[in-house]
Design an enzyme around this catalytic site. Structure first.
Site, PDB file in Angstrom:
ATOM      1  N   ASN A 193       0.862  -1.177   0.000  1.00 52.29           N
ATOM      2  CA  ASN A 193       0.000   0.000   0.000  1.00 52.29           C
ATOM      3  C   ASN A 193       0.898   1.225   0.000  1.00 52.29           C
ATOM      4  OD1 ASN A 193      -2.406  -1.492   0.187  1.00 52.29           O
ATOM      5  ND2 ASN A 193      -2.209  -1.631   2.404  1.00 52.29           N
ATOM      6  N   HIS A 199       7.454   4.304   6.770  1.00 57.92           N
ATOM      7  CA  HIS A 199       8.673   3.590   6.381  1.00 57.92           C
ATOM      8  C   HIS A 199       8.364   2.669   5.198  1.00 57.92           C
ATOM      9  CE1 HIS A 199      12.742   2.113   7.865  1.00 57.92           C
ATOM     10  NE2 HIS A 199      12.471   1.318   6.841  1.00 57.92           N
ATOM     11  N   HIS A 214       7.615  -0.202   3.083  1.00 59.73           N
ATOM     12  CA  HIS A 214       7.373  -1.598   3.442  1.00 59.73           C
ATOM     13  C   HIS A 214       6.165  -2.127   2.685  1.00 59.73           C
ATOM     14  CE1 HIS A 214       4.221   0.268   5.884  1.00 59.73           C
ATOM     15  NE2 HIS A 214       3.702  -0.935   6.087  1.00 59.73           N
ATOM     16  N   GLN A 242       3.498  -5.988   2.802  1.00 62.84           N
ATOM     17  CA  GLN A 242       3.004  -7.019   3.705  1.00 62.84           C
ATOM     18  C   GLN A 242       2.782  -8.314   2.933  1.00 62.84           C
ATOM     19  OE1 GLN A 242      -0.022  -5.738   6.719  1.00 62.84           O
ATOM     20  NE2 GLN A 242       0.015  -3.788   5.607  1.00 62.84           N
TER      21      GLN A 242
END
Length: 347
Positions: free
Chosen positions: A172, A183, A185, A187
């Site tokens: 996202n 930060h 990243h 998932q």
């Protein structure tokens, strides 16, 4: 596989697994780390009218929300600084089990509610792209994106071997799609059962739908970019304005089936598509991106894609999923895909 990469596994005091991936072996002692609070696994409930499922995980209400830079839970550890999820002073790519998971493989037994259809079984991982606190998938170096793809392939294998039916890596990007940690990243959600859209796609492929042949029949009208044997295109049935998919031009069930050159092509297109989306309106495009790979057992016919769902339809204008979309599932799309492809292709 593109070449040797290294994985260092670290078991947190709360039992969660943290894996560090790098082009070189990772060394160094562990410092203080964030630990998972006591949580009760969520539950599944079925809507009998829509025949859909929802996960109820109220413990996620307390998850970290827009922390300051000094309290970034995905940052590398620093002596004397607040503890983070990654208790090492340096790393390249890190994957660890989520501290606030929607799905849980195990945990304390919870008394089911009268409306429960069972526990929300699965696993949720956080994928940290870099130790740097600013950036996104598209801003990484090609070498780092290659390493990230290799790490995801490794995680796919681990989760499939653990028995999970469907594995969904995703990113996202942007507060407009609900990002709570700035930060860089992504998932991974690993599901005990195959979700409805992916089960439907698997059936379509098994029944003979050929996405590669369909793409070839479009004669380049929807293409955005090409790298090696991989194409980026706006599918003619897109639901979001400027929706863009990446697909190998040969049968491929998932990123694990790519050649070394294919992994590099995917790494480059994972940067090229966001670059073009950002250039559309001169601002960072918020989007949802996912790897759509074969459910476990459906590898023979499934065709892998990486799909970007951008949420701006024009400069500073969000594509909202309002009443018609929410209540019927029928999308109204403001930009026809062939025009979207033409604009992106020119950037």
């Amino acid at each position: 596989m593109t070449g040797p990469f290294y994985r260092r596994d670290h078991r947190k005091a709360d039992g969660r697994l943290l894996s560090l991936y790098g082009h070189r072996p990772h060394e160094g002692p562990a410092l203080d780390e964030l630990l998972r609070p006591e949580t009760v696994p969520g539950e599944l409930r079925r809507d009998p009218l829509r025949n859909t499922w929802a996960i109820y995980a109220p413990h996620r209400q307390t998850r970290t929300f827009q922390p300051s830079s000094a309290e970034d839970p995905l940052a590398p550890a620093r002596p004397g600084a607040p503890a983070t999820e990654i208790p090492f002073e340096d790393f390249e790519v890190a994957i660890f089990e989520n501290r606030f998971p929607s799905l849980a493989a195990n945990g304390p037994a919870a008394a089911p509610s009268p409306w429960s259809c069972g526990p929300a079984h699965g696993q949720c991982d956080v994928v940290v792209f870099s130790k740097d606190e600013v950036g996104s998938l598209g801003s990484l170096s090609e070498a780092r994106r290659v390493l990230l793809i290799e790490a995801l392939i490794d995680r796919y294998r681990q989760l499939h071997e653990a028995g999970f039916a469907y594995v969904l890596p995703f990113e996202n990007r942007g507060s407009q799609v609900g990002v709570t940690l700035p930060h860089p990243h992504g998932q991974i959600y690993a599901f005990a059962d195959v979700p409805g859209p992916q089960a439907a796609a698997a059936r379509a492929f098994e029944n003979g739908y050929d996405l590669i042949a369909a793409h070839a029949s479009w004669d380049g009208a929807f293409d955005v970019a090409k790298d090696g044997d991989l194409f980026a295109f706006c599918p003619p049935f897109a639901r979001f304005p400027y929706e863009t998919w990446i697909m190998p031009g040969v049968p491929c069930s998932g990123p694990w089936a790519l050649s070394a050159s294919g992994i590099h092509s995917l790494a480059r297109l994972l940067a090229e598509v966001p670059r073009k989306l950002d250039a559309l309106f001169g601002e960072a495009m918020p989007y949802m991106m996912s790897f759509q790979a074969a459910p476990r057992g459906a590898e023979a016919s499934f065709q892998f894609t990486a799909q970007f769902f951008p949420v701006l339809r024009a400069a500073e204008r969000l594509k909202f999923l309002a009443s018609v979309e929410q209540f019927t599932g029928v999308f109204t799309v403001d930009v026809v895909p062939e025009d979207a492809a033409q604009r992106l292709r020119a950037l």
